[in-house]
Design a protein around this motif. Structure first.
Motif, PDB file in Angstrom:
ATOM      1  N   LEU A 282       0.966  -1.142   0.044  1.00 58.86           N
ATOM      2  CA  LEU A 282       0.070   0.012  -0.062  1.00 58.86           C
ATOM      3  C   LEU A 282       1.011   1.303   0.000  1.00 58.86           C
ATOM      4  O   LEU A 282       1.609   1.252   0.936  1.00 58.86           O
ATOM      5  N   PRO A 283       0.507   2.219  -0.991  1.00 64.60           N
ATOM      6  CA  PRO A 283       1.772   3.705  -0.884  1.00 64.60           C
ATOM      7  C   PRO A 283       1.670   4.167   0.305  1.00 64.60           C
ATOM      8  O   PRO A 283       0.386   4.336   1.028  1.00 64.60           O
ATOM      9  N   SER A 284       2.784   4.813   0.683  1.00 67.99           N
ATOM     10  CA  SER A 284       2.829   5.387   1.870  1.00 67.99           C
ATOM     11  C   SER A 284       1.676   6.531   2.085  1.00 67.99           C
ATOM     12  O   SER A 284       1.247   6.968   3.095  1.00 67.99           O
ATOM     13  N   GLY A 285       1.426   7.277   0.874  1.00 67.22           N
ATOM     14  CA  GLY A 285       0.536   8.290   0.911  1.00 67.22           C
ATOM     15  C   GLY A 285      -0.765   7.920   1.241  1.00 67.22           C
ATOM     16  O   GLY A 285      -1.679   8.615   1.611  1.00 67.22           O
ATOM     17  N   THR A 286      -1.170   6.721   1.026  1.00 66.06           N
ATOM     18  CA  THR A 286      -2.427   6.093   1.641  1.00 66.06           C
ATOM     19  C   THR A 286      -2.462   5.728   2.930  1.00 66.06           C
ATOM     20  O   THR A 286      -3.464   5.851   3.585  1.00 66.06           O
TER      21      THR A 286
END
Length: 478
Positions: A282-286
């Motif tokens: 899961l992307p860090s921004g999410t």
């Protein structure tokens, strides 16, 4: 069902009511902003308090997603049907907004004798109508605060309830904060009638949720309780977790997936991202805002290593709610089996994993208990108890006592927690503690070593302090 425990919470509310009755505060009326995790027993607590008070009261519980006009109509109906002296004055009221509805409350409560007004699930009212907060502040300042009324505002969304008290919000500075927590270890032991060690197990399983603890028949061993609970998908142990989660986190949401990842044992940012993201992390921004929301709601907790060296990036996440921690680890995946009538298989799977899971799950309970025992004569300046680890979790130290957190100026002791059914803390465990303690920044050869054990200690170990289950329970009876 008989109401037990919660003596300290009832006393806090009684103290606020005493201020109202005695006119001993800056305003005659007093407000309490009560928050706590869903199903932790807030509504039952306030109802018991109202009943014990012997005073006229009204309790109104909001409904999520309701039309604001219908909600106000129900509020007016609750006032008219209550035992408040002015109830007949507001019968038939049709409030066009919350200002009118809350002014009706001010009209219904008496002018010269104490009364109680409870508004439950306040976050849902804030969600339904953005004017609610402003109306509450206006009516409180102009009418309610001048009357001998105790206003109790209750809510399960911790972030919303805390926001009500922040600077710039309409009701800022007008209420006393009160957090209702799960039943503590002392209450759980008293209600289950178990010995100290088994009471700790009961706390880890029930999380101190009143409805689950009350379903534990006094003296029932752990395995017998679980066999009975796993026999039906409608038992409180199984139902409470799903209702708690669905109340805030739908099954398909990313938040639910993050909780399930942490509940399955993932503790670092990278491992949670990998577990949640499927084929790709899961992307860090999410993930970062999701973790932030769960921390704000007090569903997750983030621990940092405690030592004299700052280490703000080495966080370890855990489920903050002790019952939800158990439910996600054991019950969530067992529900299909239980629904097919194979609770016996669910119990077998539980028994295979229980000892290893318990060894880590008990650590927050131990630290919280020691914080209630300390400072004492031996550790007069110990104000923080945590753990320490490096990025590789090798070593990982269970207990660090220090003067403050998250960065200590002095480490007072280093310790180990061993929670085995029959194996005592012995020479092997002591030697491992000596080796690992040397890695903790701020600890040295002269730093005292301590230990906590479920099954006692081998004689002759040079420990500065040793605590067992009875000591942990005693911490909550003081």
């Amino acid at each position: 069902m008989e109401f037990t425990g919660r003596g300290a919470d009832l006393e806090r509310l009684t103290h606020q009511l005493r201020l109202v009755a005695d006119g001993a505060a800056a305003t005659r009326g007093q407000a309490v902003i009560m928050s706590g995790r869903r199903r932790v027993g807030k509504s039952r607590l306030v109802q018991e308090f109202c009943d014990r008070s012997g005073l006229p009261y009204v309790v109104f519980q909001a409904t999520r997603g309701r039309n604001p006009a219908a909600e106000r109509a129900d509020f007016a109906a609750a006032l008219a049907q209550s035992a408040l002296p002015g109830a007949d004055l507001v019968a038939g009221l049709q409030a066009g907004d919350w200002n009118q509805a809350l002014r009706a409350l001010a009209l219904a409560v008496p002018d010269s004798t104490p009364s109680i007004a409870v508004i439950d699930e306040v976050p849902w009212l804030v969600e339904q109508d953005p004017e609610f907060e402003g109306a509450l502040q206006t009516v409180w300042d102009r009418h309610l605060s001048a009357k001998p009324v105790l206003l109790v505002l209750v809510g399960s969304d911790m972030s919303v309830m805390e926001a009500l008290q922040t600077y710039g919000r309409p009701f800022f500075g007008r209420g006393t904060k009160m957090t209702v927590r799960p039943l503590h270890l002392g209450d759980v032991q008293a209600m289950t009638g178990l010995g100290a060690a088994d009471a700790v197990d009961a706390l880890l399983i029930t999380g101190g949720f009143p409805e689950i603890v009350q379903s534990w028949r006094p003296g029932t061993p752990r395995t017998a309780f679980l066999r009975e609970a796993f026999a039906t998908p409608l038992s409180p142990l199984l139902v409470a977790g799903e209702l708690s989660l669905l109340g805030e986190f739908p099954e398909a949401s990313h938040s639910r997936a993050v909780l399930e990842a942490v509940g399955s044992g993932e503790r670092t940012f990278s491992s949670i991202a990998a577990h949640t993201g499927g084929a790709h992390p899961l992307p860090s921004g999410t993930l970062s805002p999701l973790l932030g929301t769960l921390l704000t709601k007090r569903v997750l907790a983030a621990d940092l290593p405690l030592s004299t060296k700052a280490d703000t990036k080495n966080k370890r996440y855990r489920i903050a709610d002790p019952y939800l921690r158990f439910w996600l680890a054991f019950v969530d995946r067992a529900l299909p089996l239980i629904e097919r009538g194979r609770g016996d298989l669910a119990l077998e799977r539980f028994e295979r994993s229980w000892s290893a899971w318990r060894g880590r799950a008990v650590e927050p309970v131990v630290r919280a208990s020691l914080l209630r025992l300390l400072p004492d004569d031996a550790w007069a300046r110990t104000e923080a108890v945590g753990g320490w680890w490096n990025r590789q979790n090798n070593p990982e130290v269970d207990l660090v006592g220090a003067d403050r957190e998250p960065v200590a100026t002095q480490v007072h002791f280093v310790g180990s927690v061993k929670w085995f059914d029959t194996h005592p803390f012995g020479r092997h465990e002591y030697d491992a503690l000596v080796r690992d303690a040397s890695a903790v920044p701020g600890a040295g050869p002269a730093t005292p070593l301590v230990a906590v054990s479920r099954s006692g200690f081998t004689r002759g170990l040079p420990l500065a302090a040793r605590w067992g289950p009875e000591d942990l329970v005693r911490a909550w009876h003081g």
